[in-house]
Design an enzyme around this catalytic site. Structure first.
Site, PDB file in Angstrom:
ATOM      1  N   GLU A  25      -5.751   4.566   0.160  1.00 48.36           N
ATOM      2  CA  GLU A  25      -3.505   3.861   0.033  1.00 48.36           C
ATOM      3  C   GLU A  25      -2.904   4.894   0.522  1.00 48.36           C
ATOM      4  O   GLU A  25      -2.918   5.737  -0.013  1.00 48.36           O
ATOM      5  CB  GLU A  25      -3.677   3.443  -1.249  1.00 48.36           C
ATOM      6  CG  GLU A  25      -2.577   2.923  -1.892  1.00 48.36           C
ATOM      7  CD  GLU A  25      -1.651   3.150  -2.558  1.00 48.36           C
ATOM      8  OE1 GLU A  25      -0.687   3.898  -1.124  1.00 48.36           O
ATOM      9  OE2 GLU A  25      -0.948   4.160  -3.392  1.00 48.36           O
ATOM     10  N   CYS A  77       4.764   4.451  -4.828  1.00 44.27           N
ATOM     11  CA  CYS A  77       3.767   3.615  -3.660  1.00 44.27           C
ATOM     12  C   CYS A  77       4.100   2.425  -3.427  1.00 44.27           C
ATOM     13  O   CYS A  77       4.081   2.461  -2.006  1.00 44.27           O
ATOM     14  CB  CYS A  77       2.261   3.300  -3.936  1.00 44.27           C
ATOM     15  SG  CYS A  77       1.006   5.311  -4.080  1.00 44.27           S
TER      16      CYS A  77
END
Length: 566
Positions: A273, A310
């Site tokens: 990620e 994020c």
């Protein structure tokens, strides 16, 4: 069906990490200190010295993996009920000690208590609750279909523990980013080694003790969970270790290249990620009554944790019919944001990105963007050694500007206007960067463009008329393109930490009065092959019998060839 168990949580206590009695403010706060290999820990909001953490050596990493491996052999034999009992106790501890967990996370990362409550506690509680309620369903054995030729077979898929898995996590949510992979590893029967960020090494020992405490409370080996703090040059020893079965990496693209190359040496699968340039699309069909809610959501999605999120909103993309109104509503709100952990927007983890951010803003302004607020570093009057960047509002941003394509990971709100209200023009702007993590779209419920955007946006996740909702309900988390690959969270995340074992067994093998029903090699197919032509016709008959459309052809060409070439 809801799982009802009487296993009550066990209360346990974990000592809080010690803060030096004399509050020393570092002159030049940094994690690296000349003449020392130790990690210097400090509070990014104030510059206060917190202590030193000695980094792990390759030998220490070997020992950590060995201990986790030994503990996992026993843990793999536990039932789902036993694992739920541990997680239930862990959830109770988090709920009972949420203020202290927030306080420690804030001190180490610079965020506000509100940001910590949302980003450290709420999402952790949800992950634990989801795993308690739905984890077993994701991992229990599942029956799979058979076919005509193999109708005497019973097929099952099992999800077995991999062994010891690793997670390399980022600093922006030091508690949640650590405990999330631990929760998934424990429930799937694995041991885990977590490499925490050097930026938040101080809190990692406390958070590790919280996770281990739940294991100890139920009589399990705490060595199942290991934490590693090391400098980048040592991390490859972990990421290429032959006893690591899986890696979850949360970080930047350049570092991921190194992690993936290192993992490839031992053929270790990686879930990556890598952040994003998440778009929040605002359509002109948003009802007037809903605009205030949208504005509040955009502010929270952009400035939560000082933008170090994020799936934070990196780009607001508005159609022409709502663009000016949106800018006029957001401008005074952004200008009014106050800096400080006890205010609206906390500190950033370090000042290492400040020059880059200022450069991105300056380049955008030079190309025609309008800077309505912020755009530069800030010296806090009470905490001059803290790392603060002024809440920024940059409008009239276009896709050719670097700030529209590079992840800021900062308290920077950028607003872009689409060329028209056509869905093609909207998607052209939204899909321009080489990222594809999260996204959101706001509009009227009946707007047909929403469905098209949901299907065609380049992203791993999208929330409709909301922000970040996919993670709040534990849907699989991950992206596409430059945002990485693979998924954690949800059923897919749990299964990704398992060996998916396919088992095919004889359904009637025990019917002794028929001699059992099992696969046998017919005479025409046995070695040595006596007649290739006859053997080929027999094999063709098997194919026709199994897959020809209609019973007429199955019997004529299938059964006929089989019987005629035995």
């Amino acid at each position: 069906m809801a799982i009802r168990e009487n296993d009550k949580p066990i209360i346990y206590r974990v000592p809080s990490p010690k803060v030096p009695e004399n509050a020393e403010i570092l002159e030049e706060p940094a994690i690296k200190v000349s003449g020392s290999t130790a990690v210097q820990c400090y509070a990014p909001a104030t510059g206060q010295f917190l202590g030193f953490v000695n980094p792990s050596s390759p030998n220490a990493i070997d020992r950590a993996i060995e201990q986790a491996k030994a503990a996992q052999e026993q843990w793999a034999t536990t039932s789902f009920r036993e694992r739920r009992a541990v997680l239930r106790t862990l959830l109770q501890h988090v709920l009972d000690n949420q203020e202290e967990i927030c306080r420690v996370a804030c001190l180490d990362s610079g965020k506000s208590m509100v940001d910590a409550q949302l980003g450290e506690i709420l999402v952790t509680a949800e992950k634990l609750e989801w795993t308690l309620k739905h984890g077993e369903k994701a991992l229990r054995p599942s029956r799979r279909p058979t076919n005509l030729l193999m109708s005497y077979k019973r097929n099952t898929v099992y999800h077995e523990p991999l062994g010891v898995v690793a997670a390399l996590v980022s600093w922006n949510y030091p508690f949640h980013n650590f405990i999330g992979p631990v929760i998934s590893a424990l429930f799937s029967g694995n041991g885990i080694v977590v490499k925490v960020s050097e930026q938040t090494a101080w809190s990692s020992g406390y958070f590790t003790s919280i996770a281990r405490g739940a294991l100890v409370a139920h009589g399990h080996n705490p060595s199942l969970i290991q934490t590693v703090v090391c400098w980048p040059q040592t991390a490859s020893h972990l990421t290429s270790h032959p006893d690591i079965s899986h890696i979850t990496f949360i970080g930047s693209r350049p570092v991921c290249h190194k992690v993936a190359a290192s993992a490839a040496k031992a053929l270790i699968p990686v879930v990556a990620e890598l952040g994003g340039k998440d778009a929040s699309i605002i359509l002109d069909s948003v009802p007037n009554r809903d605009i205030p809610r949208v504005v509040e959501t955009l502010l929270r999605g952009s400035f939560q944790a000082a933008g170090q999120n994020c799936i934070g909103i990196e780009r607001i993309i508005a159609t022409p019919g709502i663009y000016d109104k949106l800018v006029s509503l957001l401008e005074p709100r952004v200008k009014a944001l106050r800096l400080g952990q006890d205010k609206d927007v906390g500190a950033m983890i370090s000042d290492s990105s400040f020059s880059r951010l200022e450069g991105l803003v300056a380049e955008a302004v030079q190309k025609g963007a309008r800077l309505l607020a912020g755009g530069r570093r800030h010296v806090h009057p009470e905490h001059p050694k803290g790392h603060y960047f002024t809440p920024t509002l940059l409008v009239d941003v276009t896709p050719d500007m670097a700030i529209a394509n590079e992840e800021c990971f900062a308290p920077v709100m950028t607003i872009m206007k689409t060329p028209s209200d056509r869905v093609e023009d909207i998607l052209a702007v939204a899909n321009a960067p080489d990222f594809g993590l999260g996204s959101s779209v706001f509009g009227g419920e009946a707007d047909p463009r929403i469905g098209v955007i949901v299907k065609r946006i380049k992203a791993g996740m999208i929330a409709v008329n909301d922000f970040g909702a996919t993670y709040a309900v534990q849907l699989p988390f991950g992206g596409v393109a430059g945002s990485g690959y693979g998924r954690f969270a949800g059923e897919e995340g749990l299964r990704g930490l398992c060996n998916v074992k396919s088992v095919s067994e004889d359904r009637f093998g025990g019917w002794w009065w028929f001699g059992g029903v099992r696969t046998s090699i017919p005479p025409a197919m046995r070695y040595p092959v006596q007649d290739q032509e006859r053997s080929w016709r027999f094999a063709r008959g098997v194919v026709e019998m199994g897959y020809a459309p209609g019973w007429g052809r199955k019997l004529a060409k299938g059964l006929g060839n089989i019987m005629g070439n035995m």
